[in-house]
Scaffold this motif. Structure first.
Motif, short mmCIF file in Angstrom:
data_model
loop_
_atom_site.label_atom_id
_atom_site.label_comp_id
_atom_site.label_asym_id
_atom_site.label_seq_id
_atom_site.Cartn_x
_atom_site.Cartn_y
_atom_site.Cartn_z
N GLU A 88 12.98 67.74 -62.67
CA GLU A 88 11.87 66.81 -62.48
C GLU A 88 11.15 67.11 -61.16
O GLU A 88 9.92 67.09 -61.09
CB GLU A 88 12.36 65.37 -62.55
CG GLU A 88 12.76 64.99 -63.95
CD GLU A 88 13.44 63.65 -64.08
OE1 GLU A 88 13.49 62.88 -63.10
OE2 GLU A 88 13.93 63.35 -65.19
N TRP A 97 2.46 65.88 -59.54
CA TRP A 97 2.74 64.48 -59.83
C TRP A 97 3.44 63.86 -58.63
O TRP A 97 4.29 64.49 -58.00
CB TRP A 97 3.62 64.36 -61.07
CG TRP A 97 2.98 64.92 -62.31
CD1 TRP A 97 1.68 64.81 -62.68
CD2 TRP A 97 3.61 65.68 -63.34
NE1 TRP A 97 1.46 65.45 -63.87
CE2 TRP A 97 2.63 66.00 -64.29
CE3 TRP A 97 4.91 66.12 -63.54
CZ2 TRP A 97 2.91 66.73 -65.44
CZ3 TRP A 97 5.19 66.85 -64.67
CH2 TRP A 97 4.20 67.15 -65.61
N THR A 99 5.07 60.81 -58.73
CA THR A 99 6.24 60.03 -59.14
C THR A 99 7.02 60.80 -60.19
O THR A 99 6.47 61.70 -60.84
CB THR A 99 5.83 58.65 -59.72
OG1 THR A 99 5.15 58.87 -60.97
CG2 THR A 99 4.95 57.88 -58.76
N LYS A 101 8.02 59.62 -62.97
CA LYS A 101 7.79 59.09 -64.30
C LYS A 101 7.23 60.15 -65.26
O LYS A 101 7.71 60.32 -66.37
CB LYS A 101 6.85 57.89 -64.23
CG LYS A 101 6.62 57.21 -65.56
CD LYS A 101 5.72 56.01 -65.40
CE LYS A 101 5.48 55.35 -66.75
NZ LYS A 101 4.56 54.22 -66.65
N GLU A 102 6.18 60.85 -64.83
CA GLU A 102 5.57 61.87 -65.70
C GLU A 102 6.52 63.03 -65.93
O GLU A 102 6.67 63.52 -67.05
CB GLU A 102 4.26 62.36 -65.08
CG GLU A 102 3.44 63.21 -66.00
CD GLU A 102 2.84 62.45 -67.18
OE1 GLU A 102 2.51 63.10 -68.18
OE2 GLU A 102 2.72 61.22 -67.11
N ALA A 104 9.74 63.02 -65.83
CA ALA A 104 10.87 62.58 -66.66
C ALA A 104 10.52 62.63 -68.14
O ALA A 104 11.39 62.90 -68.97
CB ALA A 104 11.30 61.17 -66.26
N ARG A 105 9.27 62.39 -68.48
CA ARG A 105 8.85 62.45 -69.89
C ARG A 105 9.13 63.84 -70.46
O ARG A 105 9.63 63.99 -71.57
CB ARG A 105 7.35 62.14 -69.98
CG ARG A 105 6.79 62.34 -71.38
CD ARG A 105 5.31 62.09 -71.42
NE ARG A 105 5.02 60.75 -70.96
CZ ARG A 105 3.83 60.34 -70.53
NH1 ARG A 105 2.83 61.18 -70.49
NH2 ARG A 105 3.65 59.10 -70.15
#
Length: 155
Positions: A88, A97, A99, A101-102, A104-105
């Motif tokens: 990540e 990015w 964070t 979050k993106e 991790a997707r």
């Protein structure tokens, strides 16, 4: 290559320093230069973000790739990197990015693919050829369930 992303550059600019892959360097080396922008219109002016997206969409349609887009290439790059084992944090560094979050997707989807691929062989009946195990326990004397001793395959 060091770039500042256009998105959010007025509020919270993100500047990336990323290596240029040899394949991209070969294309850059063969491309006429003289402009500060990598991508320019037929008139030698830098593309606007929407203008580039529209131009790219037309090229994809002409190539018979109606489901492709410039943003789709970015997503495909992230998926390929994740499937090849990028963490990540590495994805965040490559794609800018801020964070997890993106990122991790993409790593979650990549892990799911890898786990499914490794688990599929467990569905095969021949995955353990030395032992036959009944699918359901058999009923023993006295009404209790007991498992029979495994039978050895002959062959």
């Amino acid at each position: 290559m060091t770039i500042t992303q256009a998105k959010n550059r007025a509020r919270r600019p993100v500047t990336l320093s990323i290596p240029v892959l040899p394949e991209l360097q070969a294309v850059i080396d063969q491309t006429p230069t003289g402009n500060l922008a990598f991508l320019v219109t037929q008139f030698g002016k830098p593309f606007t973000p929407d203008g580039f997206g529209n131009w790219f969409r037309k090229r994809c349609d002409e190539a018979g790739l109606p489901n492709c887009s410039a943003h789709g290439l970015r997503k495909a790059g992230a998926a390929i990197a994740a499937e090849n084992g990028a963490t990540e944090r590495q994805l965040m560094a490559i794609f800018g990015w801020s964070t997890m979050k993106e990122a991790a997707r993409y790593t979650k989807a990549a892990r799911q693919k890898v786990l499914a691929a490794s688990g599929m062989k467990l569905l095969r009946p021949d995955q353990n050829p030395n032992e036959t195990v009944p699918l359901f326990p058999t009923q023993g004397d006295g009404g209790t369930k007991s498992l029979p001793k495994p039978l050895k395959n002959k062959g």
